[in-house]
Design an enzyme around this catalytic site. Structure first.
Site, PDB file in Angstrom:
ATOM      1  N   HIS A  16       0.845  -1.206   0.000  1.00  0.00           N
ATOM      2  CA  HIS A  16       0.000   0.000   0.000  1.00  0.00           C
ATOM      3  C   HIS A  16       0.879   1.254   0.000  1.00  0.00           C
ATOM      4  CE1 HIS A  16      -3.122  -2.581   2.334  1.00  0.00           C
ATOM      5  NE2 HIS A  16      -3.616  -2.393   1.137  1.00  0.00           N
ATOM      6  N   LYS A  40     -17.641  -5.479   6.126  1.00  0.00           N
ATOM      7  CA  LYS A  40     -16.293  -6.045   6.106  1.00  0.00           C
ATOM      8  C   LYS A  40     -15.785  -6.169   7.530  1.00  0.00           C
ATOM      9  CE  LYS A  40     -13.700  -5.563   1.947  1.00  0.00           C
ATOM     10  NZ  LYS A  40     -12.915  -4.749   1.075  1.00  0.00           N
ATOM     11  N   ARG A  92      -2.144  -6.550  -8.086  1.00  0.00           N
ATOM     12  CA  ARG A  92      -1.027  -7.452  -7.798  1.00  0.00           C
ATOM     13  C   ARG A  92      -0.926  -8.582  -8.803  1.00  0.00           C
ATOM     14  NH1 ARG A  92      -3.204  -7.900  -1.809  1.00  0.00           N
ATOM     15  NH2 ARG A  92      -5.025  -7.487  -3.095  1.00  0.00           N
ATOM     16  N   SER A 130      -2.918  -7.506   3.405  1.00  0.00           N
ATOM     17  CA  SER A 130      -3.165  -7.292   4.828  1.00  0.00           C
ATOM     18  C   SER A 130      -3.471  -8.633   5.510  1.00  0.00           C
ATOM     19  CB  SER A 130      -4.345  -6.341   5.024  1.00  0.00           C
ATOM     20  OG  SER A 130      -4.064  -5.079   4.459  1.00  0.00           O
TER      21      SER A 130
HETATM   22  P1  ADP Z   1      -9.906  -3.200  -0.524  1.00  0.00           P
HETATM   23  O1  ADP Z   1     -10.740  -3.864   0.540  1.00  0.00           O
HETATM   24  O2  ADP Z   1     -10.535  -1.932  -1.044  1.00  0.00           O
HETATM   25  O3  ADP Z   1      -9.423  -4.098  -1.611  1.00  0.00           O
HETATM   26  P2  ADP Z   1      -7.163  -3.145   0.491  1.00  0.00           P
HETATM   27  O4  ADP Z   1      -6.676  -2.344   1.643  1.00  0.00           O
HETATM   28  O5  ADP Z   1      -7.065  -4.623   0.581  1.00  0.00           O
HETATM   29  O6  ADP Z   1      -8.654  -2.642   0.287  1.00  0.00           O
HETATM   30  O7  ADP Z   1      -6.438  -2.685  -0.852  1.00  0.00           O
HETATM   31  C1  ADP Z   1      -6.527  -1.364  -1.322  1.00  0.00           C
HETATM   32  C2  ADP Z   1      -5.944  -1.299  -2.726  1.00  0.00           C
HETATM   33  O8  ADP Z   1      -4.537  -1.546  -2.665  1.00  0.00           O
HETATM   34  C3  ADP Z   1      -6.497  -2.327  -3.716  1.00  0.00           C
HETATM   35  O9  ADP Z   1      -6.558  -1.731  -5.004  1.00  0.00           O
HETATM   36  C4  ADP Z   1      -5.476  -3.432  -3.696  1.00  0.00           C
HETATM   37  O10 ADP Z   1      -5.460  -4.162  -4.914  1.00  0.00           O
HETATM   38  C5  ADP Z   1      -4.198  -2.622  -3.512  1.00  0.00           C
HETATM   39  N1  ADP Z   1      -3.143  -3.413  -2.876  1.00  0.00           N
HETATM   40  C6  ADP Z   1      -3.247  -4.220  -1.799  1.00  0.00           C
HETATM   41  N2  ADP Z   1      -2.072  -4.797  -1.507  1.00  0.00           N
HETATM   42  C7  ADP Z   1      -1.191  -4.346  -2.446  1.00  0.00           C
HETATM   43  C8  ADP Z   1       0.185  -4.600  -2.721  1.00  0.00           C
HETATM   44  N3  ADP Z   1       0.897  -5.467  -1.997  1.00  0.00           N
HETATM   45  N4  ADP Z   1       0.765  -3.958  -3.760  1.00  0.00           N
HETATM   46  C9  ADP Z   1       0.042  -3.110  -4.526  1.00  0.00           C
HETATM   47  N5  ADP Z   1      -1.267  -2.846  -4.344  1.00  0.00           N
HETATM   48  C10 ADP Z   1      -1.883  -3.442  -3.315  1.00  0.00           C
END
Ligand code: ADP
Length: 168
Positions: A16, A40, A92, A130
């Protein structure tokens, strides 16, 4: 131009953070939008998640144009209200693509003036989520290469507190 980067961030990972830093270079202003979705189930509450993102950004000169905001409802509504012209999302792997394409298409139908822009995860973070971080922290594994240094202890402590509940 202003953009927002919506997500759950439960908790923020280095993946992130990398997206935030790269988007902050492209856009004049970036709102990290911590979405609260009652459906969620999160391990960290919104205030904890916001504090972790802010702690990760505090000492980063390249993130001076980034704000962290707690939001709910539709991302496009938030974007419209706050003047964001783009929604930034990270991809990803192909597994992310299908979901992201669906969301982005729905958002385009809701508001054609707000574009979704995708940044590809760096290879070193393409496995990182996460959920992976929480599972490893829950089992006392090393998360220091997965979350920003500023939040390693916070995540470990919070997971230790929740261990009894989560492990049942
Ligand atoms: P959501 O529940 O909206 O998917 P996340 O916090 O899991 O929220 O992810 C937010 C955004 O960041 C999403 O677009 C996800 O694909 C991206 N993301 C999550 N992990 C990574 C990572 N390791 N590298 C790049 N982008 C990521």
């Amino acid at each position: 131009m202003k953009a927002c980067y919506p997500g759950t961030f439960d908790p923020i990972t280095l993946g992130h953070l990398d997206i935030i830093e790269r988007a902050a270079l492209i856009f004049d202003e970036l709102d990290v939008l911590l979405m609260v979705n009652p459906r969620k189930k999160c391990v960290f509450d919104a205030a904890q998640r916001k504090a972790m993102i802010e702690a990760s950004l505090a000492s980063r000169e390249n993130c001076r144009n980034v704000k962290v905001i707690i939001g709910e409802g539709l991302t496009v509504d938030f974007a419209r209200k706050t003047g964001s012209k783009a929604i930034v999302r990270g991809i990803r792997a192909v597994t992310d693509y299908e979901y992201e394409l669906q969301q982005a298409t729905a958002n385009l139908m809701l508001d054609p003036d707000v574009e979704t822009m995708f940044l590809i995860a760096k290879p070193e973070y393409s496995f990182l989520s996460s959920s992976v971080v929480k599972e490893i922290a829950l089992n006392d594994g090393d998360i220091s290469k997965m979350v920003p240094a500023e939040v390693v202890d916070l995540v470990k402590e919070a997971m230790a507190d929740k261990k009894d509940v989560l492990k049942g």
